[in-house]
Design an enzyme around this catalytic site. Structure first.
Site, short mmCIF file in Angstrom:
data_model
loop_
_atom_site.label_atom_id
_atom_site.label_comp_id
_atom_site.label_asym_id
_atom_site.label_seq_id
_atom_site.Cartn_x
_atom_site.Cartn_y
_atom_site.Cartn_z
N THR A 1 39.78 69.97 42.14
CA THR A 1 39.58 69.45 43.50
C THR A 1 38.11 69.40 43.91
OG1 THR A 1 39.77 71.62 44.53
CG2 THR A 1 41.81 70.40 44.21
N CYS B 1 41.01 23.15 37.96
CA CYS B 1 39.64 22.75 38.27
C CYS B 1 38.92 22.22 37.02
CB CYS B 1 38.90 23.91 38.94
SG CYS B 1 37.54 23.32 39.94
N HIS C 1 42.20 25.15 43.13
CA HIS C 1 42.52 26.46 42.54
C HIS C 1 43.79 27.03 43.18
CE1 HIS C 1 38.84 27.25 40.22
NE2 HIS C 1 38.20 26.57 41.16
N GLU D 1 45.55 29.34 42.23
CA GLU D 1 45.65 30.80 42.06
C GLU D 1 45.20 31.58 43.29
OE1 GLU D 1 43.43 28.83 40.63
OE2 GLU D 1 41.60 29.88 40.01
N1 GLN Z 1 32.03 23.15 36.86
C1 GLN Z 1 32.96 22.28 37.48
C2 GLN Z 1 32.44 21.73 38.80
O1 GLN Z 1 31.50 22.24 39.35
C3 GLN Z 1 34.29 22.99 37.69
C4 GLN Z 1 34.20 24.14 38.63
C5 GLN Z 1 35.42 25.03 38.60
O2 GLN Z 1 36.19 25.01 37.66
N2 GLN Z 1 35.59 25.85 39.59
O3 GLN Z 1 32.96 20.76 39.30
#
Ligand code: GLN
Length: 549
Positions: free
Chosen positions: A188, A379, A515, A517
């Site tokens: 601790t 992307c 994106h 995600e």
């Molecule tokens: N490099 C690429 C762009 O600027 C893709 C960017 C990314 O995948 N976030 O458009």
């Protein structure tokens, strides 16, 4: 109810998981029917976290309003319903920047500008600037207590307790209770020292979250309580867990939510954690499994793909299936994939910047296309899919993105020099533009084409997804690409930007300029991840049937 604040600090060592701890407290409080927002204070001097190297700092998380933030905000959004904006993350650099700008404008009337009160006032102002009507703001202080950098933040929250009162503020401190093998004992002392350090600067923690390998005995808890001057039932075991989504359940078993609401004098119902229990059960006892290759550049630093990894797990939850992620270094694929994809059921190329490993990623996409293996491009993963299709299906020799070959004869992906951003501002960009300032950032609308895989997934014709990129699909080549089977199934309402592409005759080939995600949650898996995993499972089943024959 008056808005209340919970401040979360960390001690002993870094990487104890303060972000997940804060997010889990948020989830627990939401399960009790309270509304929450989460704020992260980062003690570094950078003004623009978007330009930080993902090798050092992990993923840059993007909010709806286009703020590039710390990856902990990703945990906040995944664990709770809170939607972050530029008000939810700020750095020491931004605080100093604002104070110096005020000084330059003469707002301090020639007075001496100091850390206390000017810097601390600016910090407090931003902490108090949370959304109105939210019950509880959780404020995570980055860094470890004892660091020089975090002192102004700690001083600011110390003052806030006096400003707002005890019933409206709570100090939660995350520490480590290591197990020392040689002594066969948990120790601790590091926790005692860390709390001593906090008390020296005037903060007495109310609750201690103790990261441990095993459960703390009541005796241990009593000892920590005595030495650290906290109540016995305010010492919580934050045991290491394999599944992060189990953290809210563990905290609840340890009585954390009741302790918090008791100390803040809030009446709230018992939390309903059935949904969390269900996802943990699904992750722990999946009925199926699937293998996915993620082809990228930062594959050795998994933190740089945090949201992506979690989204794949969520896609698995939606299909009652475990997702085994295989990270493939794209530089290994420059001469074409060899055995890399023999044991996988789907290929994903995530976002990225810089030209390392680009040809390897294009080869991976070609492999998925020709083998009819599910492909999901995010992307950069969409831009390279367009290039792969352009070169190998449409016969566009030397097709490339001007990001990687400025003088390419066939710029399928290029910089749109003038465009209107989400705030209706005209943006100009060329290859000399400032790094960071010229990207298309944040949520943009996209129209989804009926009958497409995208429409099947979203079941909506208008969606909003988050962006972070500079380059775009070049409409000049639309026809040439459509002729050979590429389909544009998502497009901006004004028709200027291609947002989703698919491929005719392929069971599941989908790539998006945004994106997805950043918007997936365990309780609400993102539809594209759900369907990508579903398609990969199908591919796996067919492969197994075919092997048996
Ligand atoms: N490099 C690429 C762009 O600027 C893709 C960017 C990314 O995948 N976030 O458009």
């Amino acid at each position: 109810m008056r808005q209340k604040f919970i401040f979360i600090t960390g001690g002993v060592v870094s990487s104890l998981g303060k972000g997940i701890a804060s997010a889990s407290i948020g989830a627990l409080l939401e399960a009790k029917g309270l509304s929450v927002t989460l704020v992260k204070l980062d003690p570094y001097i950078n003004v623009d976290p978007g330009t930080m190297n993902p090798f050092q700092h992990g993923e840059v998380f993007v909010t709806d309003d286009g703020t590039e933030t710390d990856l902990d905000l990703g945990h906040y959004e995944r664990f709770t319903h809170s939607v972050s904006s530029k008000r939810n993350n700020f750095t020491t650099g931004q605080i100093y920047d604002a104070v110096i700008a005020k000084e330059r404008r003469g707002e301090y009337l020639g007075g001496t500008v100091q850390v206390i009160p000017h810097i601390t006032d600016e910090i407090k102002r931003r902490i108090l600037d949370v959304d109105e009507g939210i019950d509880i703001a959780l404020v995570e202080i980055g860094g470890t207590v004892g660091d020089i950098e975090s002192l102004p933040f700690l001083e600011a929250i110390r003052q806030l307790r006096n400003d707002l009162g005890k019933e409206n503020t709570l100090f939660v401190h995350l520490t480590l209770v290591p197990f020392i093998k040689a002594a066969d004992e948990m120790k601790t002392k590091p926790t005692q020292h860390s709390v001593k350090e906090l008390r020296e600067i005037g903060i007495q923690p109310d609750i201690l979250l103790c990261r441990t390998e095993r459960f703390l005995s009541q005796g241990m808890k009593d000892k920590i309580a005595l030495f650290c001057n906290v109540e016995k039932d305010a010492v919580i075991t934050a045991k290491d867990l394999d599944v992060i989504y189990e953290v809210p359940l563990l905290y609840n078993e340890e009585g954390l939510d009741e302790k918090i609401t008791g100390m803040l004098n809030i009446w709230a119902k018992k939390p309903d954690l059935s949904q969390w229990q269900k996802i943990v059960d699904t992750i722990k006892n999946p009925k199926k499994q699937v293998d996915i290759a993620v082809v990228g550049k930062y594959v050795k630093l998994i933190d740089s793909y945090k949201s992506l990894n979690e989204s794949l797990v969520h896609g698995g939850i939606a299909n009652d299936c475990k997702v085994n992620i295989h990270y493939v270094d794209s530089e290994e694929l420059e001469n074409g994939p060899t055995a890399h994809f023999d044991d996988v059921d789907g290929i994903l190329v995530p976002g990225g910047f810089g030209d390392r490993g680009i040809e390897g990623k294009i080869n991976a996409i070609g492999h998925a296309r020709t083998n009819k293996m599910p492909y999901f491009g995010l992307c950069l993963g969409m831009q390279l899919a367009v290039i792969e299709i352009g070169r190998n299906l449409a016969g566009l020799k030397g097709a490339h993105s001007t990001e990687f070959d400025e003088g390419t004869a066939c710029p399928l992906i290029y910089l749109i020099e003038e465009w209107t951003d989400r705030d209706n501002k005209t943006q100009k960009r060329d290859r000399f533009s400032n790094k960071g300032g010229t990207m298309r950032l944040g949520a943009y609308p996209c129209k989804v084409k009926a009958g497409s895989l995208a429409f099947k997934a979203y079941n909506q014709d208008l969606i909003h997804e988050r962006h972070r990129h500079r380059y775009e699909f070049n409409m000049t080549y639309r026809e040439a690409l459509e002729k050979c089977g590429m389909m544009i199934t998502g497009i901006s309402p004004d028709g200027a930007f291609v947002e989703i592409i698919e491929l005719k005759g392929h069971p599941w080939f989908l790539a998006c300029q945004f994106h997805p995600e950043f918007k997936s949650k365990p309780l609400m898996p993102h539809p594209l991840f759900r369907d990508f995993i579903k398609a990969s499972l199908k591919y796996r089943q067919e492969k197994q049937k075919w092997k048996k024959r």
